[in-house]
Write an enzyme that holds these catalytic residues in place. Structure first.
Site, PDB file in Angstrom:
ATOM      1  N   GLU A  37      85.152  12.904 106.350  1.00 43.10           N
ATOM      2  CA  GLU A  37      86.518  12.562 105.963  1.00 43.10           C
ATOM      3  C   GLU A  37      86.680  11.043 106.078  1.00 43.10           C
ATOM      4  O   GLU A  37      86.463  10.472 107.138  1.00 43.10           O
ATOM      5  CB  GLU A  37      87.473  13.270 106.917  1.00 43.10           C
ATOM      6  CG  GLU A  37      88.904  13.180 106.494  1.00 43.10           C
ATOM      7  CD  GLU A  37      89.826  13.907 107.464  1.00 43.10           C
ATOM      8  OE1 GLU A  37      89.629  13.794 108.680  1.00 43.10           O
ATOM      9  OE2 GLU A  37      90.758  14.572 106.983  1.00 43.10           O
ATOM     10  N   LYS A  88     104.119  15.267 121.787  1.00 40.49           N
ATOM     11  CA  LYS A  88     103.523  13.936 121.913  1.00 40.49           C
ATOM     12  C   LYS A  88     103.198  13.416 120.513  1.00 40.49           C
ATOM     13  O   LYS A  88     102.229  13.842 119.877  1.00 40.49           O
ATOM     14  CB  LYS A  88     102.249  13.933 122.755  1.00 40.49           C
ATOM     15  CG  LYS A  88     101.884  12.500 123.130  1.00 40.49           C
ATOM     16  CD  LYS A  88     100.436  12.288 123.435  1.00 40.49           C
ATOM     17  CE  LYS A  88      99.562  12.078 122.250  1.00 40.49           C
ATOM     18  NZ  LYS A  88      99.808  10.842 121.463  1.00 40.49           N
TER      19      LYS A  88
HETATM   20  P1  NAD Z   1      93.439  12.023 116.227  1.00 45.91           P
HETATM   21  O1  NAD Z   1      92.641  13.258 116.437  1.00 45.91           O
HETATM   22  O2  NAD Z   1      92.839  10.723 116.553  1.00 45.91           O
HETATM   23  O3  NAD Z   1      94.791  12.085 117.072  1.00 45.91           O
HETATM   24  C1  NAD Z   1      95.721  13.136 116.919  1.00 45.91           C
HETATM   25  C2  NAD Z   1      96.602  13.200 118.147  1.00 45.91           C
HETATM   26  O4  NAD Z   1      95.831  13.622 119.276  1.00 45.91           O
HETATM   27  C3  NAD Z   1      97.233  11.861 118.551  1.00 45.91           C
HETATM   28  O5  NAD Z   1      98.551  12.116 119.000  1.00 45.91           O
HETATM   29  C4  NAD Z   1      96.343  11.412 119.717  1.00 45.91           C
HETATM   30  O6  NAD Z   1      96.983  10.557 120.621  1.00 45.91           O
HETATM   31  C5  NAD Z   1      96.031  12.737 120.363  1.00 45.91           C
HETATM   32  N1  NAD Z   1      94.818  12.770 121.188  1.00 45.91           N
HETATM   33  C6  NAD Z   1      93.752  11.932 121.174  1.00 45.91           C
HETATM   34  N2  NAD Z   1      92.840  12.329 122.088  1.00 45.91           N
HETATM   35  C7  NAD Z   1      93.334  13.449 122.668  1.00 45.91           C
HETATM   36  C8  NAD Z   1      92.846  14.335 123.665  1.00 45.91           C
HETATM   37  N3  NAD Z   1      91.653  14.161 124.260  1.00 45.91           N
HETATM   38  N4  NAD Z   1      93.607  15.390 124.019  1.00 45.91           N
HETATM   39  C9  NAD Z   1      94.806  15.612 123.419  1.00 45.91           C
HETATM   40  N5  NAD Z   1      95.320  14.795 122.484  1.00 45.91           N
HETATM   41  C10 NAD Z   1      94.586  13.735 122.101  1.00 45.91           C
HETATM   42  O7  NAD Z   1      93.933  12.141 114.715  1.00 45.91           O
HETATM   43  P2  NAD Z   1      94.730  11.060 113.867  1.00 45.91           P
HETATM   44  O8  NAD Z   1      93.768   9.983 113.551  1.00 45.91           O
HETATM   45  O9  NAD Z   1      96.038  10.744 114.508  1.00 45.91           O
HETATM   46  O10 NAD Z   1      95.087  11.903 112.543  1.00 45.91           O
HETATM   47  C11 NAD Z   1      94.258  11.956 111.445  1.00 45.91           C
HETATM   48  C12 NAD Z   1      93.518  13.289 111.433  1.00 45.91           C
HETATM   49  O11 NAD Z   1      94.466  14.369 111.380  1.00 45.91           O
HETATM   50  C13 NAD Z   1      92.661  13.471 110.211  1.00 45.91           C
HETATM   51  O12 NAD Z   1      91.427  14.015 110.592  1.00 45.91           O
HETATM   52  C14 NAD Z   1      93.447  14.484 109.366  1.00 45.91           C
HETATM   53  O13 NAD Z   1      92.672  15.237 108.491  1.00 45.91           O
HETATM   54  C15 NAD Z   1      94.069  15.317 110.404  1.00 45.91           C
HETATM   55  N6  NAD Z   1      95.230  16.012 109.865  1.00 45.91           N
HETATM   56  C16 NAD Z   1      95.140  17.346 109.619  1.00 45.91           C
HETATM   57  C17 NAD Z   1      96.228  18.021 109.069  1.00 45.91           C
HETATM   58  C18 NAD Z   1      96.153  19.491 108.799  1.00 45.91           C
HETATM   59  O14 NAD Z   1      97.196  20.097 108.601  1.00 45.91           O
HETATM   60  N7  NAD Z   1      94.985  20.093 108.776  1.00 45.91           N
HETATM   61  C19 NAD Z   1      97.402  17.339 108.785  1.00 45.91           C
HETATM   62  C20 NAD Z   1      97.465  15.974 109.048  1.00 45.91           C
HETATM   63  C21 NAD Z   1      96.359  15.324 109.605  1.00 45.91           C
END
Ligand code: NAD
Length: 474
Positions: free
Chosen positions: A378, A173
């Site tokens: 962050e 997804k």
């Molecule tokens: P997010 O947590 O909002 O969303 C991530 C994904 O999860 C999306 O596909 C979203 O649709 C999905 N999602 C949302 N609610 C969910 C639920 N209840 N159950 C399952 N899936 C759900 O994150 P974002 O805003 O897309 O990404 C940014 C974040 O990602 C930042 O915090 C960043 O630090 C982190 N990140 C971490 C790494 C790493 O390797 N540690 C790499 C890239 C990004």
């Protein structure tokens, strides 16, 4: 309209509700994706489960799986420019960044293509010969791969390549903001000869992700995203005892000692803090500077920040493109307000440039202390703060005073200090005299609130496997 993929069939949104996908540099809608329902998720998982149980992928000779994974790497490289432009239109990131991310994605597949034949078990000598005991590595089953918007194609490849190499079938997804390159990558996987049903892609927001996490047919979830949603995923995955990899947020320190090569440290700090508009989990947003060089280093950092090129990612030569959405821009601007309220000084930036698109000027705070919100949370935008420290002990104390632990940078010419710092920093990765160096062979992930488990490296590969013991009485 963009279709999603289940069991080799591309399905149009039809009467499902849809989500517009915007080009963040212009606000133009470039696609509409389906909000896949729990029923769609069930179909996708059922297809992946069938492909797992009939072993149409894991049952292929390892060398054949190697050939297909290598072909995926070839196809990514052959279509690199198309994928990179799509990534920039979808996400806004500078085109050079998109090219590099796409090339890295090909490297992921090339690295893990060699894995199927290396996934060997062991023979275990448990007693004096009464039993023949061996272990085998088996694919964990259906893996659900949930992606963030900041590195759409690269996080897809970081997860997909080892999951497929391990013999898993998958349901991916992508983030609702940035689904385009994953959908194109799925076409390339089909073209490479991946059997149908092995890779399924559902589109939609968190509800679609949650349905995947809750589905009993999913054995493993690999999630990259925010810490808050990561915790929800962890809770929901517990109900069906799923295996988990969580790659979450960070608040990484980038520590500059008085003996550092200051030119290099400042130039790299620009990339570490403002690259991809600061929308990096590893962003070195806490710039720790030794007090003896604070004035000089701060002046250099301010001047360098003023020179960071801002613009449309497709223009080339840009470091700070637009943020992914207006919503994200508002969050970043509110953090800047908070920094000012808490007593930090905006040394440069702090505003929106006068242009269309979701831009925030590269912003450097001085006079930051580690208890301020801008040093603890962050921000995910082009915002960094300078924090002063006296000596090594204080640098370690400040650096580790965070709930996160994704990465850290250290700048020093003193080799012993470099090793001391590397040993004491609580982080999944420590970079010395460099920053943001990655390789498919090097596992990557965080400690504390930055997550659990690792992407990349053998750790990622093994996280998609179960080790089975076989005990035969002789
Ligand atoms: P997010 O947590 O909002 O969303 C991530 C994904 O999860 C999306 O596909 C979203 O649709 C999905 N999602 C949302 N609610 C969910 C639920 N209840 N159950 C399952 N899936 C759900 O994150 P974002 O805003 O897309 O990404 C940014 C974040 O990602 C930042 O915090 C960043 O630090 C982190 N990140 C971490 C790494 C790493 O390797 N540690 C790499 C890239 C990004």
């Amino acid at each position: 309209m963009s279709a999603f993929l289940i069991d080799g069939e591309w399905i149009e949104p039809g009467d499902r509700s849809t989500i517009p996908v915007e080009d963040p540099a212009t606000g133009d809608v470039i696609a509409e994706i389906a909000q896949c329902t729990a029923e769609d998720v069930d179909h996708a998982v059922t297809a992946a489960l069938k492909a797992h149980t009939d072993r149409r992928w894991s049952g292929l000779p390892p060398i054949e799986r190697t050939r297909i994974l290598s072909r995926i790497a070839d196809l990514i490289e052959e279509n690199l420019e198309e994928l990179a432009v799509l990534e920039t239109r979808d996400n806004g990131k500078p085109i050079e960044r998109s090219r590099a991310d796409t090339a890295f994605s090909a490297k992921d597949f090339r690295h893990f293509a060699g894995a199927p034949g290396r996934l060997t078990g062991t023979v275990v000598p448990i007693d004096g010969g009464a039993h023949h005991v061996y272990t085998v590595l088996e694919p964990v089953g259906v893996a659900a791969l949930i992606l963030p918007w900041n590195f759409p194609i690269m996080t897809a490849a970081h997860k997909l390549a080892p999951a497929l190499a391990a013999g898993c079938t998958v349901v991916v997804k992508p983030a609702e903001q940035t689904p385009m390159t994953m959908l194109r990558l799925a076409e390339l996987c089909e073209e490479a000869g991946l059997p149908k049903g092995v890779l399924n892609v559902v589109t939609g927001d968190g509800r679609t992700g949650a349905a995947l996490v809750e589905h009993p047919g999913v054995a493993k979830v690999s999630f990259t995203g925010s810490t808050e949603v990561g915790r929800t995923v962890m809770r929901n995955a517990a109900a069906t005892t799923k295996r988990l990899t969580l790659e979450l947020g960070g608040k990484s320190p980038n520590i500059i000692f008085e003996d550092a090569d200051l030119e290099a440290a400042v130039a790299t700090a620009m990339r570490a803090s403002f690259g991809h508009s600061g929308q990096m989990c590893t962003a070195g947003s806490r710039i720790l500077v030794q007090r003896s060089i604070l004035d000089k280093a701060t002046e250099m950092l301010i001047n360098a920040t003023k020179r960071v090129p801002v613009g449309n990612g497709l223009d080339g030569g840009i470091s700070v493109g637009p943020l992914v959405s207006e919503e994200q821009r508002q969050i970043v601007l509110s953090y800047i307000d908070q920094g000012v309220k808490d007593g930090a000084t905006v040394a440069t930036g702090g505003d929106k440039p006068d242009r269309s698109g979701y831009f925030v000027s590269p912003t450097l705070f001085t006079g930051v202390t580690n208890d301020m919100i801008i040093a603890r949370e962050e921000i995910f935008g082009p915002v960094a703060g300078v924090i002063a420290f006296e000596d090594e002990d204080e640098a370690i104390a400040i650096a580790n005073d965070t709930s996160f632990g994704l990465a850290a940078g250290v700048w020093t010419k003193d080799l012993s200090r470099a090793h001391r710092m590397a040993a004491k920093l609580q982080a999944g990765t420590v970079w010395v005299n460099t920053y943001n160096i990655f390789d498919p062979a090097l596992s990557f992930g965080g400690v504390g609130d930055s997550g659990l488990g690792r992407d990349l490296g053998d750790e990622a590969l093994h996280s998609y496997c179960e080790r089975k013991g076989v005990v035969i009485a002789l």
